[in-house]
Design a protein around this motif. Structure first.
Motif, PDB file in Angstrom:
ATOM      1  N   LYS A  17       0.766   3.173   7.257  1.00 37.36           N
ATOM      2  CA  LYS A  17       0.426   4.045   6.128  1.00 37.36           C
ATOM      3  C   LYS A  17      -0.765   4.910   6.524  1.00 37.36           C
ATOM      4  O   LYS A  17      -1.865   4.408   6.678  1.00 37.36           O
ATOM      5  CB  LYS A  17       0.102   3.219   4.896  1.00 37.36           C
ATOM      6  CG  LYS A  17       1.271   2.439   4.390  1.00 37.36           C
ATOM      7  CD  LYS A  17       0.822   1.481   3.322  1.00 37.36           C
ATOM      8  CE  LYS A  17       1.746   0.298   3.359  1.00 37.36           C
ATOM      9  NZ  LYS A  17       1.133  -0.956   3.520  1.00 37.36           N
ATOM     10  N   THR A  18      -0.527   6.180   6.693  1.00 31.68           N
ATOM     11  CA  THR A  18      -1.610   7.082   7.068  1.00 31.68           C
ATOM     12  C   THR A  18      -2.205   7.715   5.819  1.00 31.68           C
ATOM     13  O   THR A  18      -1.523   7.867   4.803  1.00 31.68           O
ATOM     14  CB  THR A  18      -1.094   8.199   7.998  1.00 31.68           C
ATOM     15  OG1 THR A  18      -0.157   8.999   7.266  1.00 31.68           O
ATOM     16  CG2 THR A  18      -0.436   7.636   9.240  1.00 31.68           C
ATOM     17  N   PRO A  19      -3.484   8.076   5.894  1.00 27.98           N
ATOM     18  CA  PRO A  19      -4.094   8.759   4.740  1.00 27.98           C
ATOM     19  C   PRO A  19      -3.345  10.047   4.375  1.00 27.98           C
ATOM     20  O   PRO A  19      -3.236  10.386   3.206  1.00 27.98           O
ATOM     21  CB  PRO A  19      -5.514   9.061   5.215  1.00 27.98           C
ATOM     22  CG  PRO A  19      -5.780   8.085   6.308  1.00 27.98           C
ATOM     23  CD  PRO A  19      -4.446   7.823   6.954  1.00 27.98           C
ATOM     24  N   MET A  60       0.001  12.978   0.640  1.00 27.70           N
ATOM     25  CA  MET A  60       1.242  13.721   0.371  1.00 27.70           C
ATOM     26  C   MET A  60       2.012  13.079  -0.776  1.00 27.70           C
ATOM     27  O   MET A  60       2.580  13.776  -1.622  1.00 27.70           O
ATOM     28  CB  MET A  60       2.122  13.779   1.621  1.00 27.70           C
ATOM     29  CG  MET A  60       1.649  14.789   2.642  1.00 27.70           C
ATOM     30  SD  MET A  60       2.623  14.788   4.178  1.00 27.70           S
ATOM     31  CE  MET A  60       4.287  14.679   3.611  1.00 27.70           C
ATOM     32  N   PHE A  61       2.028  11.742  -0.816  1.00 28.23           N
ATOM     33  CA  PHE A  61       2.712  11.066  -1.918  1.00 28.23           C
ATOM     34  C   PHE A  61       2.063  11.429  -3.247  1.00 28.23           C
ATOM     35  O   PHE A  61       2.768  11.758  -4.211  1.00 28.23           O
ATOM     36  CB  PHE A  61       2.721   9.531  -1.757  1.00 28.23           C
ATOM     37  CG  PHE A  61       3.119   8.867  -3.045  1.00 28.23           C
ATOM     38  CD1 PHE A  61       4.441   8.868  -3.447  1.00 28.23           C
ATOM     39  CD2 PHE A  61       2.161   8.324  -3.895  1.00 28.23           C
ATOM     40  CE1 PHE A  61       4.813   8.311  -4.676  1.00 28.23           C
ATOM     41  CE2 PHE A  61       2.519   7.764  -5.112  1.00 28.23           C
ATOM     42  CZ  PHE A  61       3.847   7.761  -5.501  1.00 28.23           C
ATOM     43  N   ILE A  62       0.734  11.344  -3.326  1.00 25.57           N
ATOM     44  CA  ILE A  62       0.032  11.642  -4.583  1.00 25.57           C
ATOM     45  C   ILE A  62       0.368  13.059  -5.050  1.00 25.57           C
ATOM     46  O   ILE A  62       0.707  13.278  -6.221  1.00 25.57           O
ATOM     47  CB  ILE A  62      -1.498  11.455  -4.433  1.00 25.57           C
ATOM     48  CG1 ILE A  62      -1.856  10.000  -4.112  1.00 25.57           C
ATOM     49  CG2 ILE A  62      -2.239  11.954  -5.670  1.00 25.57           C
ATOM     50  CD1 ILE A  62      -1.508   8.985  -5.162  1.00 25.57           C
ATOM     51  N   GLY A  74       3.215   1.859   0.168  1.00 23.55           N
ATOM     52  CA  GLY A  74       2.676   0.571  -0.238  1.00 23.55           C
ATOM     53  C   GLY A  74       2.217   0.466  -1.672  1.00 23.55           C
ATOM     54  O   GLY A  74       1.512  -0.475  -2.033  1.00 23.55           O
ATOM     55  N   LEU A  75       2.618   1.400  -2.518  1.00 23.58           N
ATOM     56  CA  LEU A  75       2.265   1.347  -3.938  1.00 23.58           C
ATOM     57  C   LEU A  75       3.379   0.614  -4.686  1.00 23.58           C
ATOM     58  O   LEU A  75       4.223   1.209  -5.362  1.00 23.58           O
ATOM     59  CB  LEU A  75       2.021   2.758  -4.487  1.00 23.58           C
ATOM     60  CG  LEU A  75       0.806   3.460  -3.872  1.00 23.58           C
ATOM     61  CD1 LEU A  75       0.766   4.926  -4.265  1.00 23.58           C
ATOM     62  CD2 LEU A  75      -0.482   2.749  -4.272  1.00 23.58           C
ATOM     63  N   THR A  76       3.369  -0.699  -4.544  1.00 18.80           N
ATOM     64  CA  THR A  76       4.490  -1.517  -5.016  1.00 18.80           C
ATOM     65  C   THR A  76       4.637  -1.525  -6.535  1.00 18.80           C
ATOM     66  O   THR A  76       5.757  -1.653  -7.029  1.00 18.80           O
ATOM     67  CB  THR A  76       4.369  -2.955  -4.485  1.00 18.80           C
ATOM     68  OG1 THR A  76       3.099  -3.495  -4.863  1.00 18.80           O
ATOM     69  CG2 THR A  76       4.501  -2.986  -2.968  1.00 18.80           C
ATOM     70  N   ASP A  77       3.533  -1.406  -7.276  1.00 18.41           N
ATOM     71  CA  ASP A  77       3.660  -1.377  -8.740  1.00 18.41           C
ATOM     72  C   ASP A  77       4.412  -0.136  -9.202  1.00 18.41           C
ATOM     73  O   ASP A  77       5.266  -0.213 -10.088  1.00 18.41           O
ATOM     74  CB  ASP A  77       2.290  -1.443  -9.419  1.00 18.41           C
ATOM     75  CG  ASP A  77       1.691  -2.844  -9.388  1.00 18.41           C
ATOM     76  OD1 ASP A  77       2.427  -3.806  -9.078  1.00 18.41           O
ATOM     77  OD2 ASP A  77       0.489  -2.969  -9.680  1.00 18.41           O
ATOM     78  N   ILE A  78       4.102   1.003  -8.608  1.00  8.66           N
ATOM     79  CA  ILE A  78       4.814   2.235  -8.967  1.00  8.66           C
ATOM     80  C   ILE A  78       6.281   2.095  -8.574  1.00  8.66           C
ATOM     81  O   ILE A  78       7.175   2.433  -9.358  1.00  8.66           O
ATOM     82  CB  ILE A  78       4.173   3.472  -8.305  1.00  8.66           C
ATOM     83  CG1 ILE A  78       2.743   3.671  -8.823  1.00  8.66           C
ATOM     84  CG2 ILE A  78       5.014   4.730  -8.562  1.00  8.66           C
ATOM     85  CD1 ILE A  78       1.967   4.773  -8.115  1.00  8.66           C
ATOM     86  N   CYS A  79       6.517   1.564  -7.394  1.00  4.66           N
ATOM     87  CA  CYS A  79       7.880   1.378  -6.906  1.00  4.66           C
ATOM     88  C   CYS A  79       8.669   0.461  -7.851  1.00  4.66           C
ATOM     89  O   CYS A  79       9.797   0.773  -8.236  1.00  4.66           O
ATOM     90  CB  CYS A  79       7.849   0.799  -5.490  1.00  4.66           C
ATOM     91  SG  CYS A  79       9.461   0.539  -4.749  1.00  4.66           S
TER      92      CYS A  79
END
Length: 132
Positions: free
Chosen positions: A3-5, A10-12, A57-62
């Motif tokens: 997971k790169t910054p 880009m996801f945000i 890695g944002l598992t709650d959103i997923c």
């Protein structure tokens, strides 16, 4: 996958655009619930949120987007009625996603238990599925 910054950022940025797109499409869908293109657009947005959040890695959103996707799938199968109650539920859901994304952007904790009320509400609606 590392997971790169940059990927996280880009996801945000993408998630913020998808949220706006979902809200706009949902407003149109509220007026034209038989428009499959509008529905397909909402489904695509939630699918993108689910996959992309998982990738960073944002598992709650997923997890929450997966629940939204399941509910949209029942709507696609005509097992849920696109009535005001359901539409309002999706507005609440996308507000929760927005709150999660903004918490992630600020690197703050999001109390995922807030999503439990929505999931329980949708489970109640699912029990009232329309006959096939």
């Amino acid at each position: 996958m590392q997971k790169t910054p940059e990927l996280y950022t880009m996801f945000i940025e993408s998630a913020r655009m998808w949220i706006i797109e979902f809200e706009s499409t949902l407003l149109d869908f509220e007026k034209f619930p038989q428009d499959r293109e509008l529905f397909n657009n909402m489904f695509r947005v939630v699918h993108n949120l689910k996959g992309s959040s998982g990738n960073v890695g944002l598992t709650d959103i997923c997890k929450f987007a997966h629940s939204m996707e399941d509910s949209l799938d029942l709507l696609r199968q005509n097992k849920l009625e696109p009535d005001k109650q359901l539409i309002d539920s999706f507005f609440k859901a996308i507000d929760l996603v927005s709150d999660m994304v903004e918490a992630a952007a600020a690197k703050e904790h999001f109390d995922f238990s807030r999503c439990g009320v929505w999931v329980t509400h949708m489970d109640t609606l699912k029990m009232k599925e329309l006959p096939a």
